[in-house]
Scaffold this motif. Structure first.
Motif, short mmCIF file in Angstrom:
data_model
loop_
_atom_site.label_atom_id
_atom_site.label_comp_id
_atom_site.label_asym_id
_atom_site.label_seq_id
_atom_site.Cartn_x
_atom_site.Cartn_y
_atom_site.Cartn_z
N CYS A 60 0.81 -1.22 0.00
CA CYS A 60 0.00 0.00 0.00
C CYS A 60 0.85 1.27 0.00
O CYS A 60 0.41 2.33 0.45
CB CYS A 60 -0.97 0.05 1.18
SG CYS A 60 -2.15 -1.28 1.18
N THR A 63 0.30 2.56 -5.94
CA THR A 63 -0.96 2.05 -6.46
C THR A 63 -0.75 1.48 -7.86
O THR A 63 0.13 1.94 -8.60
CB THR A 63 -2.02 3.17 -6.52
OG1 THR A 63 -1.42 4.32 -7.11
CG2 THR A 63 -2.50 3.53 -5.13
N VAL A 76 -8.39 -2.68 -2.16
CA VAL A 76 -7.49 -1.58 -1.80
C VAL A 76 -7.56 -0.44 -2.82
O VAL A 76 -7.33 0.72 -2.51
CB VAL A 76 -6.05 -2.12 -1.67
CG1 VAL A 76 -5.05 -1.01 -1.52
CG2 VAL A 76 -5.97 -3.07 -0.49
N LEU A 84 -5.40 4.03 3.40
CA LEU A 84 -4.18 3.29 3.07
C LEU A 84 -3.17 3.40 4.21
O LEU A 84 -2.52 2.42 4.59
CB LEU A 84 -3.57 3.83 1.77
CG LEU A 84 -4.38 3.51 0.50
CD1 LEU A 84 -3.76 4.21 -0.71
CD2 LEU A 84 -4.45 2.01 0.26
#
Ligand SMILES: Nc1ncnc2c1ncn2[C@@H]1O[C@H](COP(=O)(O)OP(=O)(O)OP(=O)(O)O)[C@@H](O)[C@H]1O
Ligand SMILES: [Mg+2]
Lengths: 244, 407
Positions: A60, A63, A76, A84
């Motif tokens: 995380c 992206t 996510v 995040l």
């Protein structure tokens, strides 16, 4: 695969390209992989194959360009910055090749740092940081600065910091890359214990087959594609024969 | 959480002490300049107010000659148009508290071996009422002294000091004014400086009739330089002014449409204007000093920007272990605020110390008000937040992976 746990990491058709001045650079070409609770996975592959890119997305920190990533079943891709940050703080423990400790803070303060961001009170923070440092064998060095201890010890501090929030998932990007063989084995023993005794899921990137031996499962990346995903035992004897 | 953050900010500041101190210095100079300038302005304002209070309240001055629209006095002194009789007539008007005609001049005073040249005012006992002036010892002259133009005098403190020295009581002594003997009846209480900086205690008061007939003489019988008039209240001032104008025009036989041959000045209005001027000056000093506060703030912003860039990796590490944008924002904002508030604290101490030093060294009245200190603190905190915001925002909006990879 015969793993009983739930899917901690589920990645489907993940693409990643970096946007540079020279145009987009595709790095991951549609990767799909699932990691279940309690697994110990080693990720290998040539330099530049996209291992760190994949780990950063799983952790995380970055992206994906497209595709989907579910962490403990949560998508996510649809989370905002704060959510995040929350995942990085509560769910994942990240260990870096370069340790990434704060040079000006004491070892104890470094380990306690993640607890500040979850609002743990000062006394409890110090307590838990100390417990963790004892657990990784550094109970005597609480007030030292990172530059006053060896590389192996610094990596132990980094692991203690990753563990202090009781994460169920540890991501380690070449954690032994800067360490000698003996120290590497100590660190790997620590990881094995965390996996075997505490049941923590571990995904670990490495270049060295000896290190990968500590894992049960191997994922091999080449040019942004998964070219092998199976038991370590099946893949590495062959590899060992070739290198010896 | 905040406690931990404060600790972190403190640590970061301690890591680069010289730089932190230099940044603070900008703030220190700004705040101390503001405090000092406001104190000087306040001091000036207070001095003006004291002078105004010493002048007496609800005052008019009637002068001979007229004022044109351009403000030039026409025919001033050409005709000695005001007389003692005018003063007596004004006294009969309603809402008048006191009237004091005044015939001033300069004269040489002698007592024993000392001599002193000063202003001698010929007037009536009403002068002391109008000027709100007390006697320190002795008594004022009586109406009988006025009628028979006796040679008696009241002395100001400065005159007493120069003629008699310390310790000698002048009441009852005889001094010589322009070589004639005058008996000292009383000593006036000290009044200090006037609005234009003159020493009001450097004065001798004698009966107006004595001044006219024996001391200075007059071109027209009974003429005076001016008449001071005190109204009973501030509310009565407009009606008193109107009544005086009508009365004077009638007494001086001025035809309808012709210009006045006298001028009535409202001293209270003039005093208000002087006070307003002092206030504006005080504000301007403060405004000029605020510029240095602004410069100090820009200094903070500059250093914070450098600091954010330098510590990009640190920001990345913090984000990687779970710091949210607002945690990073708070951390850098706290640093900026701590620097500016501590700088402000030192600045306040320096500013107040400087004001006390100015007080001691130059004797100029300098007044530090609590409100200026509160204001300085508020401004410093605001400067910290305002100029710390942008760098902190910049730090907080970094992407974790970019910050971590930053070399
Ligand atoms: N921020 C970036 N911008 C542009 N290209 C990047 C960036 N980061 C990585 N890359 C490129 O993406 C590819 C994969 O990089 P990555 O770091 O994931 O490789 P890796 O498998 O971890 O290699 P190594 O074993 O050397 O650590 C490389 O070709 C690299 O040049
Ligand atoms: Mg890598």
């Amino acid at each position: 695969m015969a793993h009983g746990g739930d899917a901690v990491i589920r990645i489907e058709n993940l693409y990643k390209e970096y946007v540079t001045d020279a145009g987009p650079v595709p790095v991951l070409h549609g990767i799909s992989v699932t990691v279940h609770a309690g697994e110990f996975v080693a990720v290998m592959g040539p330099s530049g194959s996209g291992k760190s890119t994949l780990m950063n997305i799983v952790g995380c920190l970055d992206t994906a360009t497209s595709g989907s990533y579910f962490l403990n079943g949560r998508d996510v891709g649809h989370l905002d910055r704060d959510e995040l940050a929350h995942l990085r703080n509560q769910v994942i423990g990240f260990v870096f090749q370069g340790f990434n400790l704060l040079p000006r803070a004491s070892i104890a303060d470094n380990v306690a740092l993640p607890l500040i961001y979850r609002g743990t009170a000062g006394g409890e923070r110090a307590e838990r940081a100390k417990d963790m440092l004892v657990k990784v064998g550094l109970g005597e060095r609480l007030n030292n600065r990172p530059n006053q201890i060896s590389g192996g010890q610094q990596q132990r501090v980094a692991i203690a910091r990753a563990l202090v929030t009781d994460p169920r998932l540890i991501l380690a990007d070449e954690p032994t890359g800067n360490l000698d063989t003996h120290t590497s084995q100590e660190i790997m023993t620590l990881f094995s214990e965390l996996n075997g005794r505490d049941g923590i899921t571990i995904v670990l990137v490495t270049h060295e087959p000896d290190i990968a031996q500590y894992a049960q499962r191997l994922v091999r990346l080449t040019d942004g594609n998964i070219v092998y995903d199976g038991p370590v035992a099946e893949a590495l004897p062959h590899h060992l024969e070739r290198t010896t | 959480m905040i406690r931990a953050m404060l600790g972190e900010a403190w640590m970061a500041m301690g890591a680069n002490r010289l730089r932190t101190l230099l940044t603070m210095l900008g703030m220190v100079i700004g705040v101390s300049a503001v405090i000092l300038m406001l104190a000087i302005g306040q001091g000036a304002q207070q001095r003006v107010q004291e002078s105004i209070a010493s002048m007496g309240s609800n005052l008019f001055i009637v002068l001979s000659g007229s004022v044109t629209s351009g403000g030039l006095r026409m025919g001033g002194g050409a005709a000695a148009s005001l007389t003692l009789a005018d003063a007596q007539a004004i006294e009969e008007l309603p809402s008048i508290a006191a009237v004091a005609p005044s015939a001033p001049g300069t004269a040489q005073l002698v007592y024993g071996a000392s001599n002193w040249s000063t202003q001698v005012i010929g007037t009536t006992p009403g002068y002391l009422t109008v000027r709100d002036w007390r006697l320190e010892s002795g008594s004022a002259f009586a109406d009988s002294d006025l009628r028979s133009a006796t040679r008696v005098a009241l002395l100001g403190k400065t005159v007493v000091r120069n003629l008699f020295g310390e310790g000698d009581d002048p009441v009852g002594k005889t001094i010589r004014i322009r070589n004639s003997p005058y008996v000292v009846l009383g000593v006036l209480a000290s009044k200090g400086q006037s609005l234009d900086g003159r020493d009001q205690d450097d004065t001798v008061i004698v009966p107006v009739t004595t001044a006219q007939r024996k001391l200075f003489g007059t071109r027209v019988a009974g003429s005076v330089r001016m008449i001071m008039v005190q109204a009973e209240s501030a509310e009565a001032m407009p009606s008193v002014e109107k009544a005086m104008t009508d009365l004077m025009r009638q007494r001086h036989r001025i035809r309808e449409g012709a210009d006045d041959d006298f001028t009535i000045r409202n001293l209270t209005a003039a005093a208000d204007a002087a006070e307003e001027t002092a206030k504006v000056m005080s504000l301007m000093l403060g405004a000029i000093a605020s510029v240095s506060l602004l410069v100090g703030g820009i200094g903070i912003m500059n250093i914070m920007l450098v600091s954010v860039t330098e510590r990009t990796r640190e920001i990345g590490i913090r984000m990687a272990i779970g710091a949210r944008g607002r945690d990073i924002l708070l951390q850098f904002l706290l640093e900026a605020i701590i620097i500016s508030v501590i700088g402000c604290l030192i600045g306040v101490l320096l500013g107040v110390g400087g004001a006390l030093a100015v007080n001691r060294l130059s004797g100029t009245a300098v007044v530090v008000t609590p409100s200026s200190i509160v204001m300085a603190f508020a401004v410093a905190a605001a400067v910290g937040i305002f100029f710390g915001w942008y760098p902190a925002r910049k730090a907080a909006s970094m992407k974790p992976i970019d910050a971590l990879r930053y070399q």
